[in-house]
Every structure is written in C-alpha cells, then in structure tokens.
Design a protein around this motif. Structure first.
Motif, short mmCIF file in Angstrom:
data_model
loop_
_atom_site.label_atom_id
_atom_site.label_comp_id
_atom_site.label_asym_id
_atom_site.label_seq_id
_atom_site.Cartn_x
_atom_site.Cartn_y
_atom_site.Cartn_z
N LEU A 107 47.44 94.66 3.76
CA LEU A 107 48.15 93.44 3.34
C LEU A 107 47.71 92.89 1.98
CD1 LEU A 107 48.22 91.53 6.75
CD2 LEU A 107 49.99 92.96 5.75
N THR A 108 48.72 92.53 1.19
CA THR A 108 48.46 91.84 -0.07
C THR A 108 49.20 90.50 -0.10
OG1 THR A 108 50.26 93.09 -1.06
CG2 THR A 108 48.05 93.93 -1.42
N THR A 109 49.57 90.05 1.08
CA THR A 109 50.13 88.70 1.23
C THR A 109 49.44 88.06 2.44
OG1 THR A 109 51.88 89.62 2.60
CG2 THR A 109 52.43 89.19 0.30
N VAL A 110 49.46 86.76 2.48
CA VAL A 110 48.79 86.07 3.59
C VAL A 110 49.76 85.98 4.77
CG1 VAL A 110 47.60 83.97 4.31
CG2 VAL A 110 47.46 84.74 1.94
N PRO A 111 49.41 86.60 5.90
CA PRO A 111 50.29 86.49 7.06
C PRO A 111 50.30 85.06 7.61
CG PRO A 111 48.32 87.77 7.59
CD PRO A 111 48.23 87.43 6.15
N LYS A 112 51.48 84.67 8.11
CA LYS A 112 51.60 83.29 8.61
C LYS A 112 50.85 83.12 9.93
CE LYS A 112 55.69 81.51 6.35
NZ LYS A 112 56.00 82.58 5.41
N HIS A 113 50.82 84.20 10.71
CA HIS A 113 50.13 84.15 12.00
C HIS A 113 49.69 85.56 12.38
CE1 HIS A 113 53.86 85.76 13.57
NE2 HIS A 113 54.48 84.80 12.93
#
Lengths: 44, 332
Positions: free
Chosen positions: A37-43
């Motif tokens: 991942l290179t984005t912040v997961p929401k949950h």
C-alpha cells in the motif's frame, strides 16, 4: 494377550493419525494479488 | 461381551493417552507455522510530530504523519528458497510508506524478510534486503516465535540495519489479552538516507556529496501475545536528524522527524481480534487437545479396568470358553 493387542492397536492408530496429519500439513496458498500500500486505508 | 467392551475401551484409552504427547511435542512444532501467503497491513500515526520541510530545510510541527505498513507473503519466492534451505520458509515483501497530513509521501522503505516458518529464525538467501541494500538479519523482526518466552530477544532494526536486544519488561493485560511487553532502545546511530526521497532531484548520492549525514534513535515498544508470538500493539518514539555538511547552512543539525508513533485505533481492534482467533488454534494443539485427550484416556482406562474387574468378579458370567457344554461321559 488380547489386552496387549488392544493397547498396541490404540497406539498404532494414534501414531498413524498424527503422522498423517503432520505429513499433509497446510496448503501454501497463493501470493495475494493485493498491492503493497501507498495510500492510507480507511479501515482494516 | 463385557470383556470385549473392556478391550475396546482399553484401545481407545491408549489412543487418547498417546495422542496427548504426540500432539503437543510432535504435531505442534510441525504444524504451527506462518502461512507463506499471509497478507497484512497496519496503519500507525504520529500526532503533532516534527517533520522537515525539504524546501526550506527547516523542521516544523505538522498535524499528523501516517505510516502504512504492508506485509505480503511471496509464495513463489518461498517455494524457491525452500528447495535449497530444506525447511519451511516464509518470504515477506514489506513496505513502510510514510505520508504527511496532506497526503504527500515522506518516505517509502521496501524490505524483503526471509525467515523460518516455524521458529521465525532469519533465513539468509538472495533477495534479503532493506531499501534495496542487501542485509543479513540476525534475530527476529515483526513477529516473535510461537510460545514466546519471558526473556530478551534479539530484534533487527531495519532503519539502522543492526540487531539489538529487545527486553522483556513484564506481563500486562491489553484489551483482554495477557501480553508480554517488550522494549528496545536504539541509541543515536548513523543511518543511510532512504533511496526514495520526497523531493525530486534530491537523491541519497547528492545528499552524501554535501557531507550531511542522517542519524536516528528510537524506543520501540511491543505488546506481544505469547501464545502466537504476534504483536497486538506497537509504539515507537522516534527521532531522525540531519547532521553536519553544507546542506544545513551552518546549523549543526536539523530534525527530519520526531514523533510518537502509535497504531491507529481501528487497526488495534482488528489486530487484537485476529490474534484472539489465531491463539485458539495454537492453544488447541498445545493445551486443549493434549489435556483433553489425557483426561479422556485416563477415564477410558478406568472404565476399561472397572469392566474387566466386573467380568472377573463373583457372580459374573463365566467366560465364553467355559460355557461350552461339558462332554457327556460315555457309558459302556
């Protein structure tokens, strides 16, 4: 003598069962298609 | 009939008595392993940390820095290494992606961690690396062994590429799970610049030419479930500095990052739930089944002996062989 045979049968079945289970083991599965991942997961 | 039942019970009693140690000391060490296909992510946050602005080369307070950590089991790579290592191996491709409160990338550090699926001991093979640099890890990283002990472990620090002890500091209850608390301090250590910098044009090579060096210290805290060896929670108090060289405009040092990193609340809950479900599987093989079989074996043995005693006692029917009719005397 019959008691001895009964005990040996119980022992043999236990050994066979455990050896079989450990020999089969768990399937390795497949590499997840999910990316690193290179984005912040929401949950989770 | 009673004797036959007694013998069957005896066979089951021996089966159960044998299963107990076999499960605990033969099956468990062979079956308990990290699956090579595991995929896991965790989000950690530092609230109000200090972060460098590479445009001005000055440190400033920012609302938040987020670290997204992904672990991805590489099954093909693990199978390839297993052929030469002759043991169950797990290959984790990991990425620590750090971004600021505006969503801009601060750093991203890829890792390849290769380890024994059962013991979590590192396995050295081609491809083992941190941020593209080949390493030979000693000690554990990310996860403790199954049935973690109350002792210090050697833990690999990926930033400094060094292994230092992580100290057992006691047992605590963390959200309903009895956990072992471990703490590691990495003193100020010179570390390499990340290969991927947040500003285009700035590379580790161009930074090195200025004579500026990067230094790092951290206090790493882990709350580990001793049954599975999985951390249920983690924190880090980290400081990064640039020191010396021409880049800092005469200043001795500039903070790159200083903050208290904690796991995000939803990921804490998710991790605790995951560990709780996994620890049942481990407990099945180490405790529930072995003790259950042992107790059942003892009960069956007692029942079998009782039946045998009754079959031999006074008033018991005579054994089948004795029931054969006596031969009639032959009269001449």
């Amino acid at each position: 003598m019959r008691a001895l045979i009964a005990a040996a049968t119980g022992l043999a079945v236990a050994l066979a069962l455990v050896l079989t289970i450990t020999a089969i083991g768990a399937p390795p599965g497949e590499t997840s298609p999910e990316p690193l991942l290179t984005t912040v997961p929401k949950h989770p | 009939m009673r004797r036959k039942a007694g013998l069957v019970l005896l066979a089951f009693a021996v089966f159960c008595a044998a299963m107990s140690p076999l499960l605990r000391w033969y099956a468990f060490p062979r079956l308990a392993k990290i699956p090579p296909s595991q995929y896991q992510e965790a989000v950690l946050e530092a609230k109000n940390p200090t972060l460098i602005d590479y445009g001005t080369m000055k440190a400033k307070k920012v609302p938040k820095v987020t670290i997204v950590q992904t672990l991805k089991g590489n099954v093909e790579a693990s199978e390839k290494i297993e052929k030469s290592a002759d043991r169950d191996v797990v290959v984790w491709d990991a990425l620590s992606y750090v971004q600021d409160s505006e969503g801009k990338m601060v750093s991203k550090i890829p890792e390849r961690y290769i380890f024994d699926a059962h013991s979590q001991e590192p396995v050295h093979a081609t491809g083992e690396m941190v941020d593209g640099d080949p390493v030979k890890r000693q000690g554990i990283e990310f996860k403790w062994p199954f049935l973690t002990e109350k002792r210090d472990y050697e833990y690999f620090d990926a930033q400094a590429r060094v292994t230092r002890p992580i100290h057992y500091k006691g047992t605590q209850n963390f959200r309903g799970v009895d956990v072992y608390y471990f703490e590691q301090t990495i003193p100020w250590t010179k570390v390499p610049f990340p290969k991927t910098m947040p500003v285009k044009g700035i590379t580790p090579e161009s930074l090195a030419k200025t004579g500026t060096t990067r230094w790092y210290t951290t206090v790493r805290k882990f709350w580990v479930d001793p049954t599975t060896g999985a951390p249920v929670y983690g924190e880090e108090i980290q400081k990064n500095e640039l020191r010396g060289g021409t880049l800092l405009g005469g200043r001795d040092k500039v903070t790159v990052f200083a903050g208290h990193v904690k796991m995000r609340e939803d990921y804490i809950k998710h991790t605790v739930d995951l560990v709780k479900s996994q620890r049942v599987l481990v407990l099945l093989l180490t405790s529930y089944l072995p003790w259950g079989f042992l107790i059942l074996g003892a009960l069956l043995l007692a029942l079998s002996l009782w039946l045998e005693a009754r079959s031999r006692g006074p008033g018991a029917p005579a054994p089948a062989a004795d029931n054969d009719p006596e031969p009639e005397p032959v009269n001449a």
